[in-house]
Design a protein around this motif. Sequence first.
Motif, mmCIF file in Angstrom:
data_model
loop_
_atom_site.group_PDB
_atom_site.id
_atom_site.type_symbol
_atom_site.label_atom_id
_atom_site.label_comp_id
_atom_site.label_asym_id
_atom_site.label_seq_id
_atom_site.Cartn_x
_atom_site.Cartn_y
_atom_site.Cartn_z
ATOM 1 N N GLY A 222 -56.989 -32.916 59.861
ATOM 2 C CA GLY A 222 -57.519 -31.733 60.502
ATOM 3 C C GLY A 222 -58.830 -32.050 61.218
ATOM 4 O O GLY A 222 -59.836 -32.277 60.532
ATOM 5 N N PRO A 223 -58.834 -32.129 62.521
ATOM 6 C CA PRO A 223 -57.679 -31.887 63.404
ATOM 7 C C PRO A 223 -56.719 -33.067 63.424
ATOM 8 O O PRO A 223 -57.079 -34.172 63.052
ATOM 9 N N GLN A 224 -55.483 -32.792 63.889
ATOM 10 C CA GLN A 224 -54.441 -33.819 63.973
ATOM 11 C C GLN A 224 -54.102 -34.070 65.433
ATOM 12 O O GLN A 224 -53.880 -33.141 66.200
ATOM 13 N N LEU A 225 -54.087 -35.336 65.821
ATOM 14 C CA LEU A 225 -53.710 -35.738 67.173
ATOM 15 C C LEU A 225 -52.320 -36.354 67.145
ATOM 16 O O LEU A 225 -52.010 -37.147 66.238
ATOM 17 N N GLY A 226 -51.489 -35.996 68.135
ATOM 18 C CA GLY A 226 -50.143 -36.566 68.217
ATOM 19 C C GLY A 226 -49.792 -36.874 69.662
ATOM 20 O O GLY A 226 -50.011 -36.057 70.557
ATOM 21 N N GLY B 267 -58.111 -42.580 71.653
ATOM 22 C CA GLY B 267 -57.818 -43.916 72.141
ATOM 23 C C GLY B 267 -56.973 -44.700 71.160
ATOM 24 O O GLY B 267 -56.033 -45.397 71.551
ATOM 25 N N GLY B 268 -57.264 -44.585 69.902
ATOM 26 C CA GLY B 268 -56.448 -45.262 68.908
ATOM 27 C C GLY B 268 -55.044 -44.697 68.850
ATOM 28 O O GLY B 268 -54.074 -45.424 68.595
ATOM 29 N N THR B 269 -54.926 -43.391 69.062
ATOM 30 C CA THR B 269 -53.600 -42.775 69.075
ATOM 31 C C THR B 269 -52.764 -43.336 70.217
ATOM 32 O O THR B 269 -51.583 -43.662 70.045
ATOM 33 N N LEU B 270 -53.364 -43.459 71.422
ATOM 34 C CA LEU B 270 -52.631 -44.007 72.557
ATOM 35 C C LEU B 270 -52.298 -45.476 72.344
ATOM 36 O O LEU B 270 -51.246 -45.951 72.793
ATOM 37 N N GLY C 273 -42.398 -44.515 72.207
ATOM 38 C CA GLY C 273 -43.255 -44.755 71.058
ATOM 39 C C GLY C 273 -44.042 -43.503 70.741
ATOM 40 O O GLY C 273 -44.093 -42.559 71.536
ATOM 41 N N SER C 274 -44.648 -43.483 69.538
ATOM 42 C CA SER C 274 -45.443 -42.331 69.124
ATOM 43 C C SER C 274 -46.674 -42.813 68.370
ATOM 44 O O SER C 274 -46.726 -43.947 67.881
ATOM 45 N N ASN D 58 -46.092 -36.734 76.029
ATOM 46 C CA ASN D 58 -46.455 -35.490 75.351
ATOM 47 C C ASN D 58 -47.678 -35.716 74.464
ATOM 48 O O ASN D 58 -47.809 -36.755 73.800
ATOM 49 N N ASN D 59 -48.551 -34.726 74.437
ATOM 50 C CA ASN D 59 -49.768 -34.783 73.619
ATOM 51 C C ASN D 59 -49.998 -33.417 72.986
ATOM 52 O O ASN D 59 -49.746 -32.378 73.620
#
Length: 680
Positions: free
Chosen positions: A260-264, A502-505, A468-469, A246-247
Motif C-alpha cells: 500500500g500503495p501497490q504498483l502493477g 522504475g523497478g516495476t518496469l 511480462g509483468s 497497462n499500468n
Amino acid sequence: MLFPRFFSAVSLFPVALAAALLAQDVPSAPVTQVPPPSAPQPAAPQAVLLKDYSQPRPAFPHVLLPYKSQQLAPPNLGNSPRIDSLMRDGKIYLSIDDAVALALENNLDLDIARYNLNIAEADLLRARSGASILGVNTGIVQNTPGGGVGGLGSNVGSGTGGTTVAAGGAGTGTNGLVNSTLGVGSPIVSFDPQFTGTLQLDKNNTESVSILSPAPGGVVAQNTYTSNFAYTQGFHWGTTLTAGFNNNHLTTNSTVSLLGPQLGSNFQFRVTQNLLQGFGSLPNTRFIRIAKNNREISDVAFRLQVITTVDQIENMYWDLVFAYENVRVQQESLTYAQKALDDSKRQAQVGTVPPIQVVSSQSTVATDQQNLIVAQNNLQLQQLLMKNALSRSIEDPILAEADVIPTSTVQVPDQEPVIPVQDMINDALQHRAELVESRIDLNSRDISSKAVRNSLLPTLDAFAYYGGSGIGGDVNPLCVQQSGSACTSPPVFNGANSIGYGGTLNQLVNGTAPDKGVGLQLTIPIRNRLAQSNQVRAELEYRQAQVRQHQLENQVRIEVRNAQFDVKQNRASVQASQSAVDLARQTLDADQQKLKVGLTTQTAILGDAATLTTGESNLVSAKAAYEKSRIELDRATGLLLDHAGIDVSDATRGQVTHLPRVPYAAPRQDALPTPPTGQM
C-alpha cells in the motif's frame, strides 16, 4: 467588357425563355449585322491547382494536420473571360470552335462531372486505410437543355454526378437498391495504425462483510489510478500486430493487503497471421485495387462526359445555324411577297389585274410574316439555349439580352473520305469510352471473385505473443501493525520495504514474470451457406458483365454502320437540295424576265418564290443534318475529341489553352469583320 458575375446558375432560364417566345418586337435580319474590325482577346487563364485527394495530409511537421477538416473552395459560378472577348456591340460572334471552348470552360454538366475525379481519389484514400469503398458515380450528366445526343440505344442519365448504372457506382432494381458482391470477402484489419489510451481514476468504497477483508470503520476504501495504452495495425498479407502496455496504482485501507500503495505493470506483443481465409495480399488489398480501377474509370467516364457535352454543343450550334439561316430565308420570301403585293396594287389601280389578285398577295404576305415571326422566335430560343449551355450563369443582363451570331457554316467536302467500315469499327472498339469502362469493370470483378473464393475457406489464425509483468509499491503499514511479522514483502522485493515505478518496469524486461506462447485458432462455419452464396453470385455477376460487354460491342458496331449510312444519306440530301435550289432560282429569274414582257403572271412569280423558299429551307436543314451525322460518326467511332483537336486536360482544368478545330466547318463570309476604310 467584363460582366458582373452572379452566384446562382440559370435561375432566370424559364423567365428568359418565356420572354423570348412572347417577344413582340422581333429582331431584323441578322445577316445584315457585321462585326467591327477589332475584338478584344480573351484574358489569360489563371492557373488551376488540381489537388490529389488520394494522398493523406502529412503529419510532419504539423502533427495535428491530419485531424483538421479541409476547407474546399466553393464552386465557381462565374463565366470565363472568353465569353467577354466574343462580345461586340452587344452581340456574341460565336464560331463553332469558340462554342466548344466555352463549353469546356463553363458548361455545368462538366462542372458536376469534374467533382467525380476528386471523389474517386478520396475513395482511394479511404481504401488505403483498409476500409471498404463507397463507389463513384460515373454516369453521364446531361441537364443542359437542347442538342440531344444521338446513337442507337444511347443511355444518358441526369442528376448529381450522373445516375446511369455504371462500373463505379451502384445499380437500382425494381424493388429498391440492389447491392453487388463487388468487394465482398474476408474482414480486413485497418492498415492505419490505431493508438488507444485510457486514463482513469476510480474511488471505490465497499462495506466489509468478511473477516478476510477487515478495514477501519468496516468500509474498505480503494483508490485505483489506471493508465493503459494499446497499438493495433494490420498489414497487406493478413498480418495483425497488437501491443498493450497497462499500468495501475492502487491504494487501500485494507489491513490484509501486503502493499500500500501497490504498483502493477504488464505488457504484451501479439502477432496474428491468417493462414487460410484472408491470407495473401489480394484478399486484403481488394478494395485498394478496385478503388484504383474506379479512379481509372472516373477518368474514362469524364472523357465520355466531355464527348457527350461536345457532341451536344456541336448539335446545338448547327441548330442555331439552321435557325439563323432560316430567318434569312423567310426574310427573302417576305421580300418577294411584299414586292408582289406592291406590284399587284399598282396593276389593280390601272385595271390590268383583278382586285382578287391583291387579296391573294396580301394573304401571302401575312403567311410569310407569320413564318418569319416563328423563325425569329425559334432563333431567339436557340440563342438562349446556346448561352445557357456555354455559361455558368446567364443572370448578367447584358449576356441575357445579347444576340448570338454564328460565324461558322457547314462545309461539305467535295469528296467524302473513303474509310473501310471495318477500320471504323476497329477504331470504335479501341477508343469508345464505354468499352474501356467495361473492360476495367471486368478486371475489378475478377479481383472481387478471387477474394470471394478465398472467403470460402475456414479461418485459421496462427499467433505468437510475448509479455511480462511487474509489481512494486510499499509494504502496507496497516498490515504490519495488524499482523506483525506475517506482513512480509513479496519475494521480488528481496527483503526491501518498497520498489519504485522504475523497478516495476525493470521486471517487465528482465524475465521476472514472462508471458509467452504460440497457438492456432480454427473457426469452421458449418454448411458455409453465406460464403457459397457470395461466391456463386460473384461468378454470375462476372459472367453477366462479360455478356454485357459483348452486347455493348455489338451495339457499337451497329452504331458505326448506322452513322456511316446517315452520312451517305444526308450528303445525298444536300446535293439534291442544292440542285432543287439552283433550279428554283433559275426558274424564278426566268419568270421574272417573262413578267417584264407580260408572258407570265405575278401569281406564277409568287409560286416560284415559294418554291425557292422551300428549297433553301430544305437545303439549310439538309446541311445541318449532314453536319450532325458527321458528328455522330465521330462519336460512334470514339474519335470526336481527336478530330476536333480537344485536349481532355483542358477540360479537366476547365481552362482551354488550345482552341479546338472542329472539322467540316468554314467561316461565314457575311459574318467576317470588314476591312478598315481605305483598305481593299
